[in-house]
Design an enzyme around this catalytic site. Structure first.
Site, mmCIF file in Angstrom:
data_model
loop_
_atom_site.group_PDB
_atom_site.id
_atom_site.type_symbol
_atom_site.label_atom_id
_atom_site.label_comp_id
_atom_site.label_asym_id
_atom_site.label_seq_id
_atom_site.Cartn_x
_atom_site.Cartn_y
_atom_site.Cartn_z
ATOM 1 N N GLY A 1 0.834 -1.197 0.000
ATOM 2 C CA GLY A 1 0.000 0.000 0.000
ATOM 3 C C GLY A 1 0.866 1.243 0.000
ATOM 4 C CB CYS B 1 5.233 -4.365 0.532
ATOM 5 S SG CYS B 1 6.114 -2.790 0.416
ATOM 6 C CE1 TYR B 2 0.870 0.968 5.428
ATOM 7 C CE2 TYR B 2 -0.945 -0.608 5.438
ATOM 8 C CZ TYR B 2 -0.376 0.581 5.881
ATOM 9 O OH TYR B 2 -1.055 1.367 6.785
ATOM 10 C CG HIS C 1 6.346 -6.163 -4.076
ATOM 11 N ND1 HIS C 1 5.041 -5.941 -3.724
ATOM 12 C CD2 HIS C 1 7.045 -5.090 -3.646
ATOM 13 C CE1 HIS C 1 4.932 -4.768 -3.125
ATOM 14 N NE2 HIS C 1 6.133 -4.231 -3.061
ATOM 15 C CD GLU D 1 3.445 -8.788 -5.262
ATOM 16 O OE1 GLU D 1 4.022 -9.618 -4.525
ATOM 17 O OE2 GLU D 1 3.292 -7.590 -4.939
ATOM 18 C CB SER E 1 -16.966 -4.153 -28.619
ATOM 19 O OG SER E 1 -16.155 -5.086 -27.935
ATOM 20 N N GLY E 2 -16.612 -6.884 -30.479
ATOM 21 C CA GLY E 2 -15.620 -7.597 -31.270
ATOM 22 C C GLY E 2 -14.459 -8.049 -30.427
ATOM 23 N N GLY E 3 -14.315 -7.476 -29.243
ATOM 24 C CA GLY E 3 -13.245 -7.890 -28.344
ATOM 25 C C GLY E 3 -13.571 -9.248 -27.742
ATOM 26 C CB VAL E 4 -11.342 -11.881 -26.302
ATOM 27 C CG1 VAL E 4 -10.683 -11.167 -25.150
ATOM 28 C CG2 VAL E 4 -11.482 -13.352 -25.987
ATOM 29 C CG ASP E 5 -13.083 -8.839 -22.199
ATOM 30 O OD1 ASP E 5 -12.357 -9.851 -22.228
ATOM 31 O OD2 ASP E 5 -12.689 -7.734 -21.790
ATOM 32 C CB SER E 6 -18.256 -8.011 -26.049
ATOM 33 O OG SER E 6 -17.626 -7.908 -27.280
ATOM 34 C CE LYS F 1 -8.702 -8.561 -22.981
ATOM 35 N NZ LYS F 1 -9.835 -7.609 -23.070
#
Ligand code: XMP
Length: 524
Positions: free
Chosen positions: A65, A93-94, A180, A182, A235-240, A380
């Site tokens: 943080g 970390c924090y 970190h 990650e 929209s054409g994106g992979v999500d939609s 994603k």
């Protein structure tokens, strides 16, 4: 295993308590990559809430943080709070500093700070560091340091400047690491996280995003009553596209997909998406040709934020008009994914607006529809895995992200038909050459921007004025930060020659070499 865990009937998860760290989503993603379902929880959430709900929480990670633990309004944690946590805890970390403060360790500000790659020396081989080298490189980003561990803690590793790099409670499964794990630059970072998740918490590590397909389909069936209809903006994106296909499998003709062609799509994209959706069994596909409306409204508009606002507003209008023609619709499906929904950050810190991101699938305000968002818990890369499992073609699954306002954000200044033509053609060349060179999948995005500047050229012995096109390619993990991609010079040469020779009205091609930050990825 240091801590007994009951393997119950509920699915398992690790809860990441978010103190506003810039890497919180990265921690969550790494856990999932290791096969452990993770969720980000704001730090103000009560302990009861963390342990209620559909999941069995087997471990807690306290994120980094931006604050200093001793600032009066910084998030705090007491030893008593920690003693009530019935599962293992790892502070990063924090989070590490909070644990140290809670148990009366000694912290110092500004004396032993470290940034970037530094070396960590393991001095005690506890379970976290089992089979690890004695010394490894770790990513640090801290102003405050734990200079003396609390009395009932053991120091497991030291930083280069001899602050406490890792520690654990002598009897209880409470761990803290200053670095970190990650971040990819931390050697052994994944191994350390895995040790915590598997050996300390007892996770099975069997979570896979594609296992969610059947679960999501059941959820859709349970959410949308049998006589109600759903509208979905594609929209054409992979999500939609993935959202549509998932819904289509369950709802059949009770799903209406609305594709608004705003005229700012990539070359061939509209046709590709429409034919894919048809092939994937979407029966009710409403295709709206609205390019003229968008271009008319964009006429004379140069300001990037104004362009984004207009496109968002016009999109909502067109969508509303079309949705109103489907009176039975009660639901709006959106391809919202986890980072869109869970914005990590320190609440109230008020980060500055850089640009208004617009998802073409944004909720139009005037429609009174209930929301269905089947991908809301996925990242994603996980959506991509689900998409592959559903049989969505690879060209759509692995296509680079493309912003909702489309090519308008790759055109500096006013969007004119000529600049749009140049932009579309130049983008197609960049994509094609990156694919041909086998490096398309190595980069986060590769594209071309049409600037508002001209360059004097000489074409066939005649003076010519043409546009300056900038090619940009970046490497990134999540679009939040990015480095410019170092391309092969022959690739750059081919792209440059093709843009000038094939597109027309371009007299200079430049390559963008500024990372994010300070530059954003898209031009406007
Ligand atoms: P920037 O340009 O902000 O972009 O560094 C980060 C990532 O987000 C994408 N992007 C958008 N995506 N709607 C979207 O859905 C938008 O308005 C938008 N603007 C930028 C960009 O392509 C990059 O991957």
């Amino acid at each position: 295993m240091l801590y007994p865990s009951t393997v119950g009937m509920r699915p398992q998860r690790v809860a990441i308590i978010d103190f506003g760290g810039q890497y919180t989503h990265l921690i969550a993603r790494r856990c999932r990559e290791l096969g452990v379902y993770s969720e980000i929880v704001p730090f103000r959430t009560s302990l009861e809430e963390v342990f209620s709900g559909n999941y069995e929480t087997l471990g807690i990670i306290l994120s980094g943080g931006p604050r200093s633990v001793d600032e009066p309004d910084a998030p705090k944690l007491s030893a008593e709070d920690l003693s009530k946590v019935p599962v293992p805890v790892l502070g990063i970390c924090y989070g590490h500093q909070l644990i140290a403060r809670a148990f009366n360790g000694e912290l110092e500000r500004g004396t032993l700070m470290e940034y970037g790659r530094t070396s960590v020396r393991v001095i005690k081989r506890d379970v976290l560091f089992m089979d690890m080298p004695e010394q490894f490189i770790a990513w640090m980003s801290h102003m405050d340091s734990v200079v003396r561990s609390p009395f009932d803690f053991k120091v497991l590793a030291l930083t280069e400047r001899r602050a406490v790099a890792a520690m654990r409670h002598a009897e209880r499964p409470i761990y803290g690491v200053q670095f970190h794990p990650e971040v990819k630059h931390t050697q052994m970072g994944n191994a350390i996280l895995r040790r915590f998740l598997v050996d300390v918490c007892g996770f099975r590590c069997d979570w896979k995003p594609m296992d969610r397909v059947e679960e999501m389909s059941r959820e859709i069936a349970a959410t949308v009553p049998p006589n109600e209809y759903v509208v979905c903006a594609v929209s054409g994106g992979v999500d939609s596209v993935t959202t549509s296909v998932l819904l289509g499998r369950t709802l059949g003709e009770r799903l209406y997909c609305i594709f608004v062609d705003h005229g700012l799509m990539r070359k061939g994209e509209t046709e590709q998406v429409v034919s894919t959706l048809r092939r994937m069994g979407i029966v009710n596909l409403v295709f709206v040709k609205a390019a003229d409306r968008f271009l008319l409204r964009l006429k004379g508009v140069k300001d990037p934020e104004e362009k984004r606002r207009i496109i968002g507003e016009e999109f909502a209008k067109v969508f509303e008009e079309e949705a109103a023609k489907i009176p039975k619709a009660r639901w709006l499906a959106q391809g919202t994914i986890y980072p869109d929904r869970i914005e990590s950050g320190f609440a109230g810190s008020g980060s500055a607006l850089i640009k208004t991101h617009h998802n073409v699938a944004g909720l139009p305000a005037g429609l009174r529809l209930k929301l269905v968002e089947p991908l809301r818990d996925l990242y994603k890369d996980e959506v991509r895995e689900v998409a592959r499992k559903l049989g969505i073609p690879e060209e759509i699954v692995s296509r680079h992200p493309f912003p909702g306002p489309g090519l308008a954000v790759r055109i500096i200044g006013e969007v004119t038909e000529e600049k749009l033509r140049i932009c579309r053609e130049a983008n197609a060349i960049v994509e094609e050459e990156f694919r041909r060179a086998g490096v398309y999948d190595k980069v986060w995005q590769a594209f071309a921007v049409v600037t508002d500047s001209s360059w004097t050229g000489v074409m066939g012995d005649v003076r010519a004025e043409g546009y300056v096109v900038v090619v940009r390619a970046v490497e990134s993990e999540d679009g939040m930060t990015a480095d410019w991609y170092r391309p092969d010079m022959d690739l750059l040469d081919r792209i440059s020659k093709r843009i000038v020779n094939e597109v027309g009205n371009v007299t200079m091609v430049a390559y963008a070499t500024t990372p994010k930050p300070p530059s954003t990825i898209e031009a406007c």
